[in-house]
Design an enzyme around this catalytic site. Sequence first.
Site, short mmCIF file in Angstrom:
data_model
loop_
_atom_site.label_atom_id
_atom_site.label_comp_id
_atom_site.label_asym_id
_atom_site.label_seq_id
_atom_site.Cartn_x
_atom_site.Cartn_y
_atom_site.Cartn_z
N LYS A 11 0.08 4.20 -0.46
CA LYS A 11 -0.65 5.39 0.03
C LYS A 11 -0.41 6.56 -0.93
CE LYS A 11 -0.41 3.47 4.64
NZ LYS A 11 -0.40 3.66 6.09
N HIS A 46 -9.64 1.34 4.99
CA HIS A 46 -8.39 1.60 5.70
C HIS A 46 -8.66 2.61 6.81
CE1 HIS A 46 -4.28 2.78 6.55
NE2 HIS A 46 -3.90 1.69 5.91
N SER A 81 3.31 -1.68 10.65
CA SER A 81 4.75 -1.76 10.96
C SER A 81 5.37 -3.10 10.56
CB SER A 81 5.01 -1.46 12.44
OG SER A 81 4.66 -0.13 12.73
N ASN A 93 0.87 -1.18 0.00
CA ASN A 93 0.00 0.00 0.00
C ASN A 93 0.90 1.23 0.00
OD1 ASN A 93 -1.84 2.01 0.38
ND2 ASN A 93 -2.50 1.37 2.43
N GLU A 122 -7.11 5.09 7.75
CA GLU A 122 -6.91 6.49 7.36
C GLU A 122 -8.16 7.02 6.68
OE1 GLU A 122 -3.26 5.70 5.29
OE2 GLU A 122 -2.30 5.30 7.22
N GLY A 133 2.56 2.69 11.05
CA GLY A 133 3.60 3.72 10.94
C GLY A 133 4.28 4.07 12.25
N GLU A 182 -5.40 -4.50 10.82
CA GLU A 182 -4.37 -3.47 11.03
C GLU A 182 -4.71 -2.69 12.30
OE1 GLU A 182 -2.30 -2.18 7.09
OE2 GLU A 182 -4.05 -0.95 7.39
P1 13P Z 1 2.99 0.76 7.84
O1 13P Z 1 3.47 -0.53 7.25
O2 13P Z 1 3.72 1.98 7.36
O3 13P Z 1 2.84 0.69 9.32
O4 13P Z 1 1.49 0.98 7.26
C1 13P Z 1 0.58 -0.05 7.37
C2 13P Z 1 -0.59 0.29 6.55
O5 13P Z 1 -1.34 1.19 6.86
C3 13P Z 1 -0.81 -0.52 5.32
O6 13P Z 1 -2.08 -0.35 4.84
#
Ligand code: 13P
Length: 252
Positions: A11, A97, A215, A9, A99, A177, A171
Amino acid sequence: MKSRIYVANWKMNMPLDGALELTKQCKKLMAHQDNKEKQIVLCPTFPALYPIAKLLQSTPIGIGAQNCSEHEMGAYTGEVSAQSLSQVGCTYCIVGHSERRNYFHETNEIIARKVGKLFGAAINPIICIGETAKEHKDNKTLQALEQQLDPIINVINNAEQCSDELYIAYEPVWAIGTGKVPDKATLQTTFNWLHAHVQSALQPAKSVYLLYGGSVDEHTVKDIAEVQYIDGFLVGGASLDFQKFKNIVSLA
Ligand code: 13P
């Protein structure tokens, strides 16, 4: 079934030129004999989907969008329909997601409608669920997951058309992150529950794959991969760096 799935992903972190470069590197990686049993899926931003689909023609690498509209078609400025995604070559789409839930106020009901639209376009949804830091602290993880999952399972059970494969990505919001990952015993408890819940609530004859995200990198992936019922990973930050992504694919 492939032995493992690795979803990148990207993003909003990868402009078109970088996305094309990274795609070419991933194409070489997956041409290697050692990786034949592994499935990777690249999820760039919308403008990169079509050129990447062209680059990946006749390769086993999957292409996924990061979002889609809950609507079929119409006056929804700025939205992208599941059907358009399918026409540019997407066979996967991330939905729900955290976010999008947090910054764009997506509810479980909106996410469930998106899943319905993806089914109509023959796209495999990658449905994200996960508890917040507070829910984690209050020991309410399973409750939070159930609340997020059940409206979607309801849509799936009642859908006239359903995609061949369903992906559920756990997640934890507090792990995204941050460099923090749930400990192995906690992860195992969560995946035991997820596996059992999906088996009992979803009508049979669907292939469901459970992913972990939050992560995941070359240091954390080996331990995470030892947890039973984890079929793959949803990788954010570490998927932007080819060497790191390659290490994840080869280590787990
Ligand atoms: P990270 O791997 O940067 O923690 O992000 C995870 C994520 O949101 C994947 O969709």
